[in-house]
Design a protein around this motif. Structure first.
Motif, mmCIF file in Angstrom:
data_model
loop_
_atom_site.group_PDB
_atom_site.id
_atom_site.type_symbol
_atom_site.label_atom_id
_atom_site.label_comp_id
_atom_site.label_asym_id
_atom_site.label_seq_id
_atom_site.Cartn_x
_atom_site.Cartn_y
_atom_site.Cartn_z
ATOM 1 N N VAL A 41 -14.914 -17.016 29.838
ATOM 2 C CA VAL A 41 -15.366 -16.000 29.690
ATOM 3 C C VAL A 41 -15.231 -15.417 31.231
ATOM 4 N N ALA A 42 -15.463 -16.007 31.803
ATOM 5 C CA ALA A 42 -14.968 -15.317 33.291
ATOM 6 C C ALA A 42 -13.947 -15.041 33.754
ATOM 7 N N THR A 43 -13.262 -16.619 33.628
ATOM 8 C CA THR A 43 -12.209 -15.983 33.636
ATOM 9 C C THR A 43 -10.862 -14.927 33.011
ATOM 10 N N GLN A 44 -10.690 -14.795 31.736
ATOM 11 C CA GLN A 44 -10.301 -14.657 30.843
ATOM 12 C C GLN A 44 -10.534 -13.085 31.471
ATOM 13 N N SER A 45 -11.545 -12.190 31.403
ATOM 14 C CA SER A 45 -12.267 -10.742 31.290
ATOM 15 C C SER A 45 -11.253 -10.929 32.936
ATOM 16 N N ARG A 46 -11.524 -12.082 34.009
ATOM 17 C CA ARG A 46 -11.216 -11.785 35.748
ATOM 18 C C ARG A 46 -9.604 -11.923 35.342
ATOM 19 N N TRP A 47 -8.455 -11.823 34.280
ATOM 20 C CA TRP A 47 -7.370 -11.971 34.969
ATOM 21 C C TRP A 47 -6.992 -11.078 33.540
ATOM 22 N N GLU A 48 -7.135 -10.601 32.597
ATOM 23 C CA GLU A 48 -6.591 -10.703 31.507
ATOM 24 C C GLU A 48 -7.657 -8.855 30.458
ATOM 25 N N SER A 49 -7.694 -8.153 32.054
ATOM 26 C CA SER A 49 -8.115 -6.761 31.684
ATOM 27 C C SER A 49 -7.411 -5.765 31.180
ATOM 28 N N SER A 50 -7.522 -4.723 31.071
ATOM 29 C CA SER A 50 -7.323 -3.242 30.933
ATOM 30 C C SER A 50 -7.577 -2.105 32.306
ATOM 31 N N GLU A 51 -7.796 -2.765 33.005
ATOM 32 C CA GLU A 51 -7.641 -1.744 33.906
ATOM 33 C C GLU A 51 -6.749 -2.305 34.834
ATOM 34 N N ASP A 52 -6.348 -3.689 34.886
ATOM 35 C CA ASP A 52 -5.206 -4.058 35.448
ATOM 36 C C ASP A 52 -3.660 -3.631 34.680
ATOM 37 N N GLU A 53 -4.370 -3.769 33.649
ATOM 38 C CA GLU A 53 -2.773 -3.241 33.024
ATOM 39 C C GLU A 53 -2.317 -1.792 33.076
ATOM 40 N N GLU A 54 -3.623 -0.969 33.116
ATOM 41 C CA GLU A 54 -4.128 0.528 33.523
ATOM 42 C C GLU A 54 -2.455 0.561 35.208
ATOM 43 N N TYR A 55 -3.463 0.011 35.687
ATOM 44 C CA TYR A 55 -2.872 -0.346 37.573
ATOM 45 C C TYR A 55 -1.787 -0.389 37.622
ATOM 46 N N ASP A 56 -1.540 -1.679 37.007
ATOM 47 C CA ASP A 56 0.357 -1.753 36.585
ATOM 48 C C ASP A 56 1.014 -1.185 36.307
ATOM 49 N N ASN A 57 0.791 -0.675 34.901
ATOM 50 C CA ASN A 57 1.064 1.258 34.077
ATOM 51 C C ASN A 57 1.523 2.314 35.539
ATOM 52 N N ARG A 58 0.240 2.452 36.499
ATOM 53 C CA ARG A 58 0.519 3.399 37.282
ATOM 54 C C ARG A 58 1.235 3.410 38.524
ATOM 55 N N TYR A 59 1.603 2.100 39.188
ATOM 56 C CA TYR A 59 1.883 1.925 39.845
ATOM 57 C C TYR A 59 3.207 1.830 39.864
ATOM 58 N N SER A 60 3.703 1.238 37.698
ATOM 59 C CA SER A 60 5.404 1.064 37.304
ATOM 60 C C SER A 60 5.649 1.874 37.626
ATOM 61 N N ASP A 61 4.865 3.561 37.133
ATOM 62 C CA ASP A 61 5.340 5.210 36.996
ATOM 63 C C ASP A 61 5.561 5.059 38.532
ATOM 64 N N TRP A 62 4.571 5.144 39.335
ATOM 65 C CA TRP A 62 4.878 5.745 40.948
ATOM 66 C C TRP A 62 6.467 5.486 41.178
ATOM 67 N N ALA A 63 6.820 3.665 40.862
ATOM 68 C CA ALA A 63 7.559 3.510 41.752
ATOM 69 C C ALA A 63 8.873 3.706 41.271
ATOM 70 N N ASP A 64 9.124 4.449 39.886
ATOM 71 C CA ASP A 64 9.866 4.533 39.258
ATOM 72 C C ASP A 64 10.463 6.053 39.241
ATOM 73 N N GLN A 65 9.177 6.922 39.986
ATOM 74 C CA GLN A 65 9.359 7.832 40.676
ATOM 75 C C GLN A 65 10.046 8.276 42.114
ATOM 76 N N ASP A 66 9.493 7.131 42.696
ATOM 77 C CA ASP A 66 10.167 7.524 43.769
ATOM 78 C C ASP A 66 11.578 6.567 44.216
ATOM 79 N N GLY A 67 11.770 5.247 43.482
ATOM 80 C CA GLY A 67 13.037 4.661 42.869
ATOM 81 C C GLY A 67 12.859 3.584 44.209
ATOM 82 N N ASN A 68 11.759 2.973 44.494
ATOM 83 C CA ASN A 68 11.842 2.406 45.106
ATOM 84 C C ASN A 68 11.052 0.941 44.712
#
Length: 70
Positions: A41-68
């Motif tokens: 459970v500890a490993t699974q929750s560490r690597w498959e958390s929804s917080e990480d997905e939210e961070y990835d989504n925010r980063y990809s949105d920022w990267a798309d806007q900036d074009g970098n």
């Protein structure tokens, strides 16, 4: 005058830590060493958390806007 009491407490704690031996869960150890396909459970929750997905989504949105995108 208080140093003796403080040292005695530190010695007591150190001795308790030195001789502390929790019960070993051999079944869990066997599963971990055998490379069982189920993850713990500890490993699974560490690597498959929804917080990480939210961070990835925010980063990809920022990267798309900036074009970098790298």
């Amino acid at each position: 005058m208080g140093r003796g009491r403080q040292k005695a407490k530190q010695t007591k704690v150190a001795r308790e830590l030195k001789y502390y031996s929790p019960d070993t869960n051999y079944h869990a150890l066997e599963q971990e060493l055998s490379g069982d396909s189920r993850t713990d459970v500890a490993t699974q929750s560490r690597w498959e958390s929804s917080e990480d997905e939210e961070y990835d989504n925010r980063y990809s949105d920022w990267a798309d806007q900036d074009g970098n995108t790298r």
